[in-house]
Design a protein around this motif. Structure first.
Motif, mmCIF file in Angstrom:
data_model
loop_
_atom_site.group_PDB
_atom_site.id
_atom_site.type_symbol
_atom_site.label_atom_id
_atom_site.label_comp_id
_atom_site.label_asym_id
_atom_site.label_seq_id
_atom_site.Cartn_x
_atom_site.Cartn_y
_atom_site.Cartn_z
ATOM 1 N N LYS A 37 -6.307 2.569 3.207
ATOM 2 C CA LYS A 37 -6.497 2.703 4.652
ATOM 3 C C LYS A 37 -7.400 1.522 4.989
ATOM 4 C CE LYS A 37 -6.210 7.771 5.011
ATOM 5 N NZ LYS A 37 -6.691 8.986 5.690
ATOM 6 N N GLN A 38 -8.438 1.236 4.339
ATOM 7 C CA GLN A 38 -9.267 0.055 4.785
ATOM 8 C C GLN A 38 -8.521 -1.107 4.916
ATOM 9 O OE1 GLN A 38 -12.429 0.275 5.782
ATOM 10 N NE2 GLN A 38 -12.807 2.400 5.202
ATOM 11 N N ILE A 39 -7.637 -1.513 3.979
ATOM 12 C CA ILE A 39 -6.990 -2.829 3.997
ATOM 13 C C ILE A 39 -6.114 -2.957 4.998
ATOM 14 C CG2 ILE A 39 -5.382 -2.435 2.342
ATOM 15 C CD1 ILE A 39 -5.933 -5.222 0.898
ATOM 16 N N VAL A 40 -5.332 -1.742 5.287
ATOM 17 C CA VAL A 40 -4.281 -1.689 6.209
ATOM 18 C C VAL A 40 -4.937 -1.919 7.492
ATOM 19 C CG1 VAL A 40 -2.682 -0.162 7.514
ATOM 20 C CG2 VAL A 40 -2.446 -0.395 5.110
ATOM 21 N N ARG A 41 -6.112 -1.221 7.864
ATOM 22 C CA ARG A 41 -6.473 -1.220 9.161
ATOM 23 C C ARG A 41 -7.215 -2.603 9.410
ATOM 24 N NH1 ARG A 41 -9.686 4.348 8.216
ATOM 25 N NH2 ARG A 41 -8.142 5.726 9.284
ATOM 26 N N SER A 42 -7.825 -3.105 8.593
ATOM 27 C CA SER A 42 -8.219 -4.670 8.653
ATOM 28 C C SER A 42 -7.515 -5.816 8.746
ATOM 29 C CB SER A 42 -9.321 -5.099 7.461
ATOM 30 O OG SER A 42 -8.589 -5.208 6.176
ATOM 31 N N ALA A 43 -6.207 -5.408 8.247
ATOM 32 C CA ALA A 43 -5.270 -6.768 8.370
ATOM 33 C C ALA A 43 -4.662 -6.367 9.944
ATOM 34 C CB ALA A 43 -4.007 -6.326 7.277
ATOM 35 N N ASP A 44 -4.144 -5.152 10.078
ATOM 36 C CA ASP A 44 -3.591 -4.933 11.444
ATOM 37 C C ASP A 44 -4.687 -5.314 12.468
ATOM 38 O OD1 ASP A 44 -1.365 -3.543 10.644
ATOM 39 O OD2 ASP A 44 -2.100 -1.716 10.770
ATOM 40 N N ARG A 61 -9.621 -8.421 -2.725
ATOM 41 C CA ARG A 61 -10.289 -8.591 -4.101
ATOM 42 C C ARG A 61 -10.528 -7.360 -4.749
ATOM 43 N NH1 ARG A 61 -12.851 -13.057 -5.156
ATOM 44 N NH2 ARG A 61 -14.837 -12.220 -5.858
ATOM 45 N N ARG A 62 -11.080 -6.422 -3.779
ATOM 46 C CA ARG A 62 -11.518 -4.869 -4.598
ATOM 47 C C ARG A 62 -9.951 -4.347 -5.062
ATOM 48 N NH1 ARG A 62 -14.936 -4.617 -6.511
ATOM 49 N NH2 ARG A 62 -14.682 -6.644 -6.693
ATOM 50 N N ALA A 63 -8.872 -4.432 -4.301
ATOM 51 C CA ALA A 63 -7.389 -3.945 -4.897
ATOM 52 C C ALA A 63 -7.291 -4.895 -6.141
ATOM 53 C CB ALA A 63 -6.585 -4.004 -3.739
ATOM 54 N N VAL A 95 0.785 -1.234 0.194
ATOM 55 C CA VAL A 95 -0.038 -0.068 0.028
ATOM 56 C C VAL A 95 0.924 1.332 -0.016
ATOM 57 C CG1 VAL A 95 -1.562 1.244 1.314
ATOM 58 C CG2 VAL A 95 -2.038 -1.087 0.828
ATOM 59 N N GLU A 96 2.156 1.228 0.700
ATOM 60 C CA GLU A 96 2.875 2.365 0.635
ATOM 61 C C GLU A 96 3.158 2.774 -0.808
ATOM 62 O OE1 GLU A 96 5.960 2.835 4.327
ATOM 63 O OE2 GLU A 96 6.120 1.005 3.106
ATOM 64 N N PHE A 124 -4.768 8.636 -3.917
ATOM 65 C CA PHE A 124 -6.321 8.361 -4.113
ATOM 66 C C PHE A 124 -6.436 6.997 -3.430
ATOM 67 C CE2 PHE A 124 -10.067 6.386 -6.060
ATOM 68 C CZ PHE A 124 -10.943 7.457 -5.312
ATOM 69 N N ALA A 125 -5.760 5.709 -4.061
ATOM 70 C CA ALA A 125 -5.936 4.510 -3.545
ATOM 71 C C ALA A 125 -5.405 4.197 -2.017
ATOM 72 C CB ALA A 125 -4.910 3.686 -4.472
ATOM 73 N N LYS A 126 -4.488 4.897 -1.606
ATOM 74 C CA LYS A 126 -4.182 4.923 -0.150
ATOM 75 C C LYS A 126 -5.157 5.342 0.435
ATOM 76 C CE LYS A 126 0.956 5.639 -0.655
ATOM 77 N NZ LYS A 126 2.214 6.570 -0.200
ATOM 78 N N ASP A 127 -5.570 6.664 0.306
ATOM 79 C CA ASP A 127 -6.643 7.098 1.173
ATOM 80 C C ASP A 127 -7.818 6.396 1.228
ATOM 81 O OD1 ASP A 127 -7.215 9.495 2.700
ATOM 82 O OD2 ASP A 127 -8.553 10.078 0.835
ATOM 83 N N THR A 128 -8.272 5.705 0.112
ATOM 84 C CA THR A 128 -9.632 5.094 -0.006
ATOM 85 C C THR A 128 -9.287 3.663 0.543
ATOM 86 O OG1 THR A 128 -9.359 4.659 -2.397
ATOM 87 C CG2 THR A 128 -10.742 6.508 -1.550
ATOM 88 N N ILE A 129 -9.018 2.589 -0.484
ATOM 89 C CA ILE A 129 -8.917 1.183 -0.257
ATOM 90 C C ILE A 129 -7.628 0.954 0.682
ATOM 91 C CG2 ILE A 129 -7.602 0.790 -2.476
ATOM 92 C CD1 ILE A 129 -9.603 -1.756 -2.588
#
Length: 123
Positions: free
Chosen positions: A39-46, A83-85, A26-27, A32-37
């Motif tokens: 953040k969500q994927i990092v939060r759920s994985a963490d 899947r979304r990414a 994600v880094e 735009f990609a970081k700010d939307t999907i």
């Protein structure tokens, strides 16, 4: 029980590995990609590892089981965002293959950990 106990669990180390791999990917994304999907994927994985850490040291087996179930839910959410990414061409086949290997190991580990908590009688 030592304070590092959860860090020694294989299931926790796999959750960390997945979260760290996702972070590295994600880094590299655009804002735009970081700010939307992203953040969500990092939060759920963490959240997977965080909930495993929370469950260790809780007072009751019911609490422990509840947090492992939340960790499983976070894994499912992470898979949704992956899947979304991938669909949005933010992930390569090589990245997906690497993440899938971790997930394919982590998912049954979470289930086994949950089952092991259920088999321990409460004092």
């Amino acid at each position: 029980m030592s304070s590092k106990y959860f860090q020694e669990l294989r299931v926790y180390r796999l959750a960390e590995q997945l979260a760290d791999e996702i972070w590295k990917i994600v880094e590299q994304w655009n804002f735009f990609a970081k700010d939307t999907i992203g953040k969500q994927i990092v939060r759920s994985a963490d959240s997977i590892g965080a909930n495993i850490a929370l469950c260790v040291g809780r007072g009751s087996y019911q609490d422990n089981r509840r947090f492992v179930k939340i960790a499983r839910g976070s894994l499912n959410e992470t898979q949704h965002w992956l899947r979304r990414a991938y669909t949005r061409k933010l992930l390569t086949d090589k990245q997906i293959d690497k993440l899938k290997l971790i997930i394919d190991d982590l998912a049954p580990q979470l289930n086994a950990y949950l089952k092991s908590i259920g088999n321990v009688p409460e004092a």
